[in-house]
Scaffold this active site. Sequence first.
Site, PDB file in Angstrom:
ATOM      1  CD  GLN A  24      -4.795  46.917  79.452  1.00 49.96           C
ATOM      2  OE1 GLN A  24      -5.799  46.961  78.743  1.00 49.96           O
ATOM      3  NE2 GLN A  24      -4.871  46.902  80.765  1.00 49.96           N
ATOM      4  CG  ASP A  40      -2.479  43.703  82.832  1.00 49.70           C
ATOM      5  OD1 ASP A  40      -3.268  42.760  82.605  1.00 49.70           O
ATOM      6  OD2 ASP A  40      -2.856  44.826  83.196  1.00 49.70           O
ATOM      7  CD  GLU A  50      -0.908  51.566  82.635  1.00 53.57           C
ATOM      8  OE1 GLU A  50       0.019  50.725  82.704  1.00 53.57           O
ATOM      9  OE2 GLU A  50      -2.053  51.351  83.074  1.00 53.57           O
ATOM     10  CD  GLU A  80      -2.578  43.138  86.308  1.00 51.27           C
ATOM     11  OE1 GLU A  80      -3.563  43.894  86.159  1.00 51.27           O
ATOM     12  OE2 GLU A  80      -1.417  43.567  86.502  1.00 51.27           O
ATOM     13  NE  ARG A 124      -7.621  51.081  87.350  1.00 52.47           N
ATOM     14  CZ  ARG A 124      -8.866  50.612  87.434  1.00 52.47           C
ATOM     15  NH1 ARG A 124      -9.541  50.711  88.563  1.00 52.47           N
ATOM     16  NH2 ARG A 124      -9.442  50.022  86.402  1.00 52.47           N
ATOM     17  CB  SER A 125      -4.792  53.410  82.060  1.00 53.88           C
ATOM     18  OG  SER A 125      -6.202  53.363  82.138  1.00 53.88           O
ATOM     19  CG  ASP A 173      -6.793  44.293  87.620  1.00 58.62           C
ATOM     20  OD1 ASP A 173      -7.480  44.800  88.522  1.00 58.62           O
ATOM     21  OD2 ASP A 173      -6.459  44.920  86.597  1.00 58.62           O
ATOM     22  CE  LYS A 192      -0.112  46.879  85.908  1.00 59.51           C
ATOM     23  NZ  LYS A 192      -1.216  45.950  85.638  1.00 59.51           N
ATOM     24  CE  LYS A 231      -5.577  48.041  88.230  1.00 60.25           C
ATOM     25  NZ  LYS A 231      -6.285  47.686  86.968  1.00 60.25           N
TER      26      LYS A 231
END
Length: 456
Positions: free
Chosen positions: A169, A252, A211, A314, A395-396, A341, A417, A366
Amino acid sequence: MSKIVSINAYEVLDSRGNPTVKVELTTEKAYAEALVPSGASTGSKEALELRDKGTKYEKNWFGGKGVQTAVDNVNEIIFPALKGKDVTKQFEIDKLMIELDGTETKSKLGANAILAVSLAVAKAAANEANVPLYAYLAKLDNRQAYKLPVPMLNVINGGEHASNTIDFQEFMIMPLGAKTFKEAMQIANFVFHTLAKLLKEAGHGTQVGDEGGFAPNLHTHEETLDFLVNAIKKAGYNPATSGDNAVAICLDTASSELYCSESKTYTFKKFKKALDEKRPGFEKYASMKYKFTSDEYVEYYGNLIAKYPIISIEDSHDENDWEGFRKMKKLYGNRVQLVGDDLIVTNPKYIKMAIEKDAINASLIKINQIGSLWETIEAIKMTQAANMVPVISHRSGETEDTFIADLAVAFNTGEIKTGSLSRTDRIAKYNRLLKIEQELGNKAKYEGRASFSNLK
């Protein structure tokens, strides 16, 4: 003491064009507003983001993704309960909202409703005290805020964040050799634009994913990593996990998205699809392995770690594959940061479990996974008490809200991040950190490689 006078929630749009909750909060002396983000690759144990599918509002927005139900909950349930409350009583207010909801995952009122109010309360209290948000947040736990986080910049997007052929990802860079946060941004700037040039020269597009990282149709993870290494070198820096001018790589892999619980295997689904469809260029990779048992997956990571300057991974395994995480930690935990995560979803309950199982050495934090500032702070404190690193994360589906930048500095987390060097929803956080560094002046500290207190 200053009382909450009004709370007004309404729908706005996030970076993917989906509705999210915005809250405007007024006290007797101050005003603040807050917006909440949304994820695409989500853990099954996350606090519930309340959407309108199955309600009377279902047809208001595409796919029933409206949040009017959550908005109504703020305006009709939360506000009456908080009206007249002292805005400086952050934890009491958060606990009251959690009690009002009464469910483990905040499914009654919605984590998006509770969080929006929680963040607005903190901002209003900071505004009332006439201090920067990071300073106010630090005082909630009797801390001194001074440390700027080392950024993980997501320069190549794949997985659920991009419509391309890359399964992992996020491919990120970390400017470890910088002496200040501003210098880290300068290094990232050179590497990011050098990477764009290299991709173009190789005939790849430079369109971006959710992102802000590039989303090219590359063939393998190794090819993707080669592009990163070359970009770092050509930009004039050293692809390494320590030392002068060091720029390290982070991954990630979002492996819950690649896992099949029935066969207990991990599959590079996009790669397999490209082979099945006989996409041009993939024929020479026909013999490459794309399906792994948990142990084989651990070995695959080991090969990548041996070949590339990878300092952080991650979600190396599925959120329920505790043994896979444990083996990663045992084999590579001294030299690679292993971040949980989906495994822990910013929940102290699962962080405690991960600590007891010795499964990770860093927690991704998060705010919308857990749904309140109080619980987020508890997750950070538990992580740090176990000598693990809390990595503050976006977050995305993001917004222009920069709360997480202040949160990272307030708790001296050391790492953040928050996307690539494109898209205003990502850049807003970096610009806020640049401002904070300027405000702190000589007190500001950027630790680079030393931020990895969890590694040897």
